[in-house]
Design an enzyme around this catalytic site. Structure first.
Site, PDB file in Angstrom:
ATOM      1  CG  ASP A  80      -0.382  -0.090   2.520  1.00 20.43           C
ATOM      2  OD1 ASP A  80       0.862  -0.184   2.603  1.00 20.43           O
ATOM      3  OD2 ASP A  80      -1.130  -0.053   3.521  1.00 20.43           O
ATOM      4  CB  SER A  81       4.577   1.714   0.070  1.00 20.92           C
ATOM      5  OG  SER A  81       4.833   0.540  -0.687  1.00 20.92           O
TER       6      SER A  81
ATOM      7  CE  LYS B 161       3.135  -5.976   3.948  1.00 26.45           C
ATOM      8  NZ  LYS B 161       2.514  -4.851   4.668  1.00 26.45           N
TER       9      LYS B 161
ATOM     10  CD  GLU C 161       7.078  -0.327   8.195  1.00 21.62           C
ATOM     11  OE1 GLU C 161       6.191  -1.068   7.724  1.00 21.62           O
ATOM     12  OE2 GLU C 161       7.287   0.832   7.792  1.00 21.62           O
TER      13      GLU C 161
ATOM     14  CG  ASP D 156       0.388  -4.115   1.967  1.00 21.78           C
ATOM     15  OD1 ASP D 156       0.408  -4.977   2.870  1.00 21.78           O
ATOM     16  OD2 ASP D 156       1.194  -3.170   1.908  1.00 21.78           O
TER      17      ASP D 156
ATOM     18  CD  GLU E 114       0.013  -1.677   7.966  1.00 24.48           C
ATOM     19  OE1 GLU E 114      -0.422  -0.903   8.847  1.00 24.48           O
ATOM     20  OE2 GLU E 114       0.584  -1.283   6.934  1.00 24.48           O
TER      21      GLU E 114
HETATM   22  O1  KIV Z   1       3.482  -1.161   1.650  1.00 20.20           O
HETATM   23  C1  KIV Z   1       4.661  -1.475   1.847  1.00 20.20           C
HETATM   24  O2  KIV Z   1       5.565  -1.127   1.078  1.00 20.20           O
HETATM   25  C2  KIV Z   1       4.974  -2.273   3.034  1.00 20.20           C
HETATM   26  C3  KIV Z   1       6.417  -2.502   3.340  1.00 20.20           C
HETATM   27  C4  KIV Z   1       6.986  -1.274   3.908  1.00 20.20           C
HETATM   28  C5  KIV Z   1       6.618  -3.677   4.215  1.00 20.20           C
HETATM   29  O3  KIV Z   1       4.102  -2.679   3.731  1.00 20.20           O
END
Ligand code: KIV
Length: 283
Positions: free
Chosen positions: A48-49, A116, A185, A87, A118
């Site tokens: 989600d970055s 993934k 993280e 994500d 959080e």
């Molecule tokens: O979204 C992302 O890039 C991440 C990484 C920083 C692990 O979750």
């Protein structure tokens, strides 16, 4: 030729068993996915970055399941050997177990092989439901950017003994619930080392020191495409932003001076056809 990476193969990669560290990089589109796959990474994270490094937002809270599915599909079309992890965006796994499973299914159908999400123990019902629905889940604890308002910003977590022990417990619970790997993280290296020793699934660190079972960084940080914020834990292996601006300025100068395009960069019409139209001249 390298082998297609699988969830069980990632799950088995504990450094304490003598395995090579896992390498994960983000990518969000086809050219990026081709680059990281050719570089030989084990996992591609459609993170989600993307919100911050591609879509211009200030945080990750703005992206939707549709956004991540769109980028996951672009990555998946390149058929990488690396495992694709997508994500789950903020609010896609917070409302109910049912919504969580349906949203994960959208990402799997877009081409992800795992998702993934959080958070620690409070995510257990969602993680258990996903695992029961045959969706492999990667956990993510420590500095979880989707909790930025609760944490008061992007702050390192687990700095005091009590907070560190809570992270260790979170990691144990996530592994017990069926996560096949856990991203750590923004936690002190000693805490990450303790978690890595404690759980039997691999840990993948970002700002968590050298004692994890693998490392992940953001594509745009590694290549120096993101210049605005460079966290302490980032190592830049290139400065493609600066190189790109130089190249683009060169192009603009060539257009303005008439140096681009040349005859070599122009399609030709046969002389006889040109004469029939009354066209004369080099091109
Ligand atoms: O979204 C992302 O890039 C991440 C990484 C920083 C692990 O979750």
């Amino acid at each position: 030729m390298a082998q297609q990476m699988t969830v069980p193969a990632v799950r088995a990669r504990k450094a304490s068993d003598g395995a090579d560290p896992l390498v994960m990089l983000t990518s969000y589109d086809a050219p990026g996915a081709r680059m990281v796959d050719q570089a030989g990474v084990d996992l591609i994270l459609v993170g989600d970055s993307v919100a911050m490094v591609v879509l211009g937002y200030d945080d990750t809270l703005q992206v939707t399941v549709a956004d991540i599915a769109h980028h996951t599909a672009a990555v998946a079309r390149t058929r990488p050997e690396a495992l694709i992890v997508a994500d789950m965006p903020w609010m896609s796994y917070h409302v109910s177990v049912e919504e969580t499973v349906r949203n994960a299914a959208v990402l799997i159908r877009a081409g992800a092989q795992a998702v993934k999400l959080e958070g620690g123990r409070r995510r257990l019902p969602m993680i258990e439901a996903l695992v029961a629905a045959e969706v492999p889940v990667m956990g993510h604890i420590g500095l979880t950017p989707q909790s930025m308002h609760t944490m008061g910003g992007f702050k390192v977590q687990g700095r005091d003994a009590q907070a560190a022990l809570e992270l260790v417990d979170d990691a144990k619970e996530l592994a017990h619930a069926g996560c096949f790997a856990i991203v750590l993280e923004g936690v002190p290296g000693r805490v990450a080392a303790r978690i890595t020793r404690t759980v039997d699934v691999p840990t993948i660190g970002i700002g968590a020191g050298p004692d994890c079972d693998g490392q992940v960084l953001v594509f745009h940080d590694v290549l120096g495409l993101e210049h605005r914020v460079v966290p302490k834990f980032v190592r830049r292996y290139a400065d493609l932003y600066t190189e790109g601006v130089v190249a683009l300025r060169h192009f603009a100068d060539d257009v303005r001076s008439g140096a681009f395009p040349t005859v070599d960069e122009t399609y030709r019409m046969a002389d006889a056809e040109a004469e029939a139209l009354g066209l004369y001249g080099a091109a």
